[in-house]
Design a protein around this motif. Structure first.
Motif, PDB file in Angstrom:
ATOM      1  N   GLY A 275       0.816  -1.210   0.000  1.00  0.00           N
ATOM      2  CA  GLY A 275       0.000   0.000   0.000  1.00  0.00           C
ATOM      3  C   GLY A 275       0.849   1.260   0.000  1.00  0.00           C
ATOM      4  N   ALA A 276       1.933   1.253   0.770  1.00  0.00           N
ATOM      5  CA  ALA A 276       2.841   2.405   0.792  1.00  0.00           C
ATOM      6  C   ALA A 276       3.507   2.586  -0.571  1.00  0.00           C
ATOM      7  N   GLN A 277       3.930   1.489  -1.176  1.00  0.00           N
ATOM      8  CA  GLN A 277       4.541   1.580  -2.506  1.00  0.00           C
ATOM      9  C   GLN A 277       3.559   2.132  -3.534  1.00  0.00           C
ATOM     10  N   MET A 278       2.333   1.641  -3.506  1.00  0.00           N
ATOM     11  CA  MET A 278       1.333   2.104  -4.465  1.00  0.00           C
ATOM     12  C   MET A 278       0.956   3.563  -4.213  1.00  0.00           C
ATOM     13  N   THR A 279       0.886   3.956  -2.947  1.00  0.00           N
ATOM     14  CA  THR A 279       0.569   5.346  -2.618  1.00  0.00           C
ATOM     15  C   THR A 279       1.650   6.280  -3.150  1.00  0.00           C
ATOM     16  N   VAL A 280       2.915   5.926  -2.934  1.00  0.00           N
ATOM     17  CA  VAL A 280       4.025   6.746  -3.430  1.00  0.00           C
ATOM     18  C   VAL A 280       3.995   6.814  -4.954  1.00  0.00           C
ATOM     19  N   MET A 281       3.723   5.678  -5.586  1.00  0.00           N
ATOM     20  CA  MET A 281       3.665   5.645  -7.049  1.00  0.00           C
ATOM     21  C   MET A 281       2.557   6.581  -7.567  1.00  0.00           C
ATOM     22  N   MET A 282       1.392   6.539  -6.935  1.00  0.00           N
ATOM     23  CA  MET A 282       0.289   7.412  -7.353  1.00  0.00           C
ATOM     24  C   MET A 282       0.587   8.877  -7.039  1.00  0.00           C
ATOM     25  N   PHE A 283       1.282   9.113  -5.933  1.00  0.00           N
ATOM     26  CA  PHE A 283       1.641  10.475  -5.552  1.00  0.00           C
ATOM     27  C   PHE A 283       2.587  11.088  -6.584  1.00  0.00           C
ATOM     28  N   GLN A 284       3.498  10.282  -7.112  1.00  0.00           N
ATOM     29  CA  GLN A 284       4.478  10.763  -8.091  1.00  0.00           C
ATOM     30  C   GLN A 284       3.880  10.959  -9.481  1.00  0.00           C
ATOM     31  N   ASP A 285       2.738  10.339  -9.740  1.00  0.00           N
ATOM     32  CA  ASP A 285       2.090  10.469 -11.042  1.00  0.00           C
ATOM     33  C   ASP A 285       1.109  11.633 -10.994  1.00  0.00           C
ATOM     34  N   GLU A 286       1.476  12.756 -11.589  1.00  0.00           N
ATOM     35  CA  GLU A 286       0.638  13.954 -11.514  1.00  0.00           C
ATOM     36  C   GLU A 286      -0.684  13.806 -12.269  1.00  0.00           C
ATOM     37  N   TYR A 287      -0.768  12.805 -13.137  1.00  0.00           N
ATOM     38  CA  TYR A 287      -1.988  12.605 -13.919  1.00  0.00           C
ATOM     39  C   TYR A 287      -2.938  11.580 -13.299  1.00  0.00           C
ATOM     40  N   ALA A 288      -2.539  10.957 -12.206  1.00  0.00           N
ATOM     41  CA  ALA A 288      -3.383   9.949 -11.566  1.00  0.00           C
ATOM     42  C   ALA A 288      -4.443  10.647 -10.727  1.00  0.00           C
ATOM     43  N   LYS A 289      -5.575  10.903 -11.363  1.00  0.00           N
ATOM     44  CA  LYS A 289      -6.693  11.567 -10.695  1.00  0.00           C
ATOM     45  C   LYS A 289      -7.972  10.816 -11.039  1.00  0.00           C
ATOM     46  N   THR A 290      -8.964  10.952 -10.179  1.00  0.00           N
ATOM     47  CA  THR A 290     -10.236  10.286 -10.451  1.00  0.00           C
ATOM     48  C   THR A 290     -10.841  10.878 -11.720  1.00  0.00           C
ATOM     49  N   ALA A 291     -11.661  10.089 -12.371  1.00  0.00           N
ATOM     50  CA  ALA A 291     -12.169  10.456 -13.694  1.00  0.00           C
ATOM     51  C   ALA A 291     -13.030  11.718 -13.687  1.00  0.00           C
TER      52      ALA A 291
ATOM     53  N   LEU B  26     -14.201  13.722 -10.647  1.00  0.00           N
ATOM     54  CA  LEU B  26     -13.951  14.738  -9.624  1.00  0.00           C
ATOM     55  C   LEU B  26     -12.521  15.259  -9.620  1.00  0.00           C
ATOM     56  N   GLN B  27     -11.623  14.583 -10.335  1.00  0.00           N
ATOM     57  CA  GLN B  27     -10.224  14.990 -10.451  1.00  0.00           C
ATOM     58  C   GLN B  27      -9.518  15.072  -9.089  1.00  0.00           C
ATOM     59  N   ILE B  28      -9.852  14.149  -8.204  1.00  0.00           N
ATOM     60  CA  ILE B  28      -9.190  14.039  -6.905  1.00  0.00           C
ATOM     61  C   ILE B  28      -7.952  13.175  -7.104  1.00  0.00           C
ATOM     62  N   PRO B  29      -6.806  13.571  -6.561  1.00  0.00           N
ATOM     63  CA  PRO B  29      -5.611  12.732  -6.706  1.00  0.00           C
ATOM     64  C   PRO B  29      -5.860  11.323  -6.152  1.00  0.00           C
ATOM     65  N   GLU B  30      -5.507  10.330  -6.942  1.00  0.00           N
ATOM     66  CA  GLU B  30      -5.738   8.930  -6.569  1.00  0.00           C
ATOM     67  C   GLU B  30      -4.957   8.496  -5.332  1.00  0.00           C
ATOM     68  N   TRP B  31      -3.843   9.155  -5.055  1.00  0.00           N
ATOM     69  CA  TRP B  31      -3.024   8.724  -3.927  1.00  0.00           C
ATOM     70  C   TRP B  31      -3.773   8.841  -2.610  1.00  0.00           C
ATOM     71  N   TYR B  32      -4.762   9.736  -2.544  1.00  0.00           N
ATOM     72  CA  TYR B  32      -5.577   9.820  -1.324  1.00  0.00           C
ATOM     73  C   TYR B  32      -6.252   8.477  -1.035  1.00  0.00           C
ATOM     74  N   PHE B  33      -6.750   7.853  -2.069  1.00  0.00           N
ATOM     75  CA  PHE B  33      -7.470   6.586  -1.905  1.00  0.00           C
ATOM     76  C   PHE B  33      -6.502   5.425  -1.665  1.00  0.00           C
ATOM     77  N   TYR B  34      -5.342   5.479  -2.297  1.00  0.00           N
ATOM     78  CA  TYR B  34      -4.343   4.437  -2.069  1.00  0.00           C
ATOM     79  C   TYR B  34      -3.743   4.537  -0.665  1.00  0.00           C
ATOM     80  N   ALA B  35      -3.746   5.730  -0.091  1.00  0.00           N
ATOM     81  CA  ALA B  35      -3.206   5.918   1.260  1.00  0.00           C
ATOM     82  C   ALA B  35      -4.031   5.159   2.303  1.00  0.00           C
ATOM     83  N   VAL B  36      -5.242   4.805   1.956  1.00  0.00           N
ATOM     84  CA  VAL B  36      -6.075   4.015   2.869  1.00  0.00           C
ATOM     85  C   VAL B  36      -5.435   2.644   3.125  1.00  0.00           C
TER      86      VAL B  36
END
Length: 169
Positions: A111-127, A129-139
């Motif tokens: 989960g930490a690895q995936m959160t960091v990966m999503m955090f580093q990807d500036e385009y990883a946002k929800t379709a 609402l455009q919320i950064p996906e890393w918020y959800f991976y941080a769960v």
């Protein structure tokens, strides 16, 4: 002293589990109901983002629900065998606890690895609402840590109850 610390951790987790689940499910329910009402009562008004909110709440409530399930001892485990052979209750409970601890560690690590990966990807946002996906991976790592701690609390509680039942301290 240690019992007080465990009790305060348990109360803190209980508060986070119950209120986060309540708020998340209430938001999903109100969003879905508003969308249905708008679609049925108007000809062209719809909340295009309501499905995404409901999906994210299901995702969140599944993982935080795992932590709550440990508290209430409702996780899936082998329970038919100990009823037939009571001598297997302690070893199977131990195996169950170890499996949950292992799963929690995997969730923290991956989960930490995936959160960091999503955090580093500036385009990883929800379709929508455009919320950064890393918020959800941080769960995931948060849930893993909570599961690990909650399982340790249950193990200590079980161990304490066994000693209380036998008259040992």
């Amino acid at each position: 002293m240690l019992k007080k610390i465990f009790k305060s951790i348990d109360r803190g987790f209980l508060f986070v589990e119950d209120w986060s689940l309540f708020i998340a499910v209430a938001v999903a329910l109100l969003t879905a109901m508003a969308n249905v009402i708008l679609r049925k009562t108007t000809s062209n008004i719809s909340l295009y983002w309501s499905d995404e909110v409901v999906r994210k709440v299901i995702y969140f409530s599944t993982y935080i629900g795992c932590v709550a399930a440990i508290r209430s001892r409702a996780l899936i485990r082998i329970d038919a065998l100990p009823q037939i052979f009571p001598v297997l209750k302690k070893p199977l409970t131990l195996i169950s606890h170890v499996a949950v601890l292992f799963f929690a560690l995997i969730m923290i690590y991956l989960g930490a690895q995936m959160t960091v990966m999503m955090f580093q990807d500036e385009y990883a946002k929800t379709a929508t609402l455009q919320i950064p996906e890393w918020y959800f991976y941080a769960v995931l790592p948060i849930m893993g840590a909570m599961m690990f701690i909650r399982t340790l609390l249950v193990i200590v509680e079980d161990w304490g109850n066994q000693h209380d039942a036998t008259g040992e301290n």
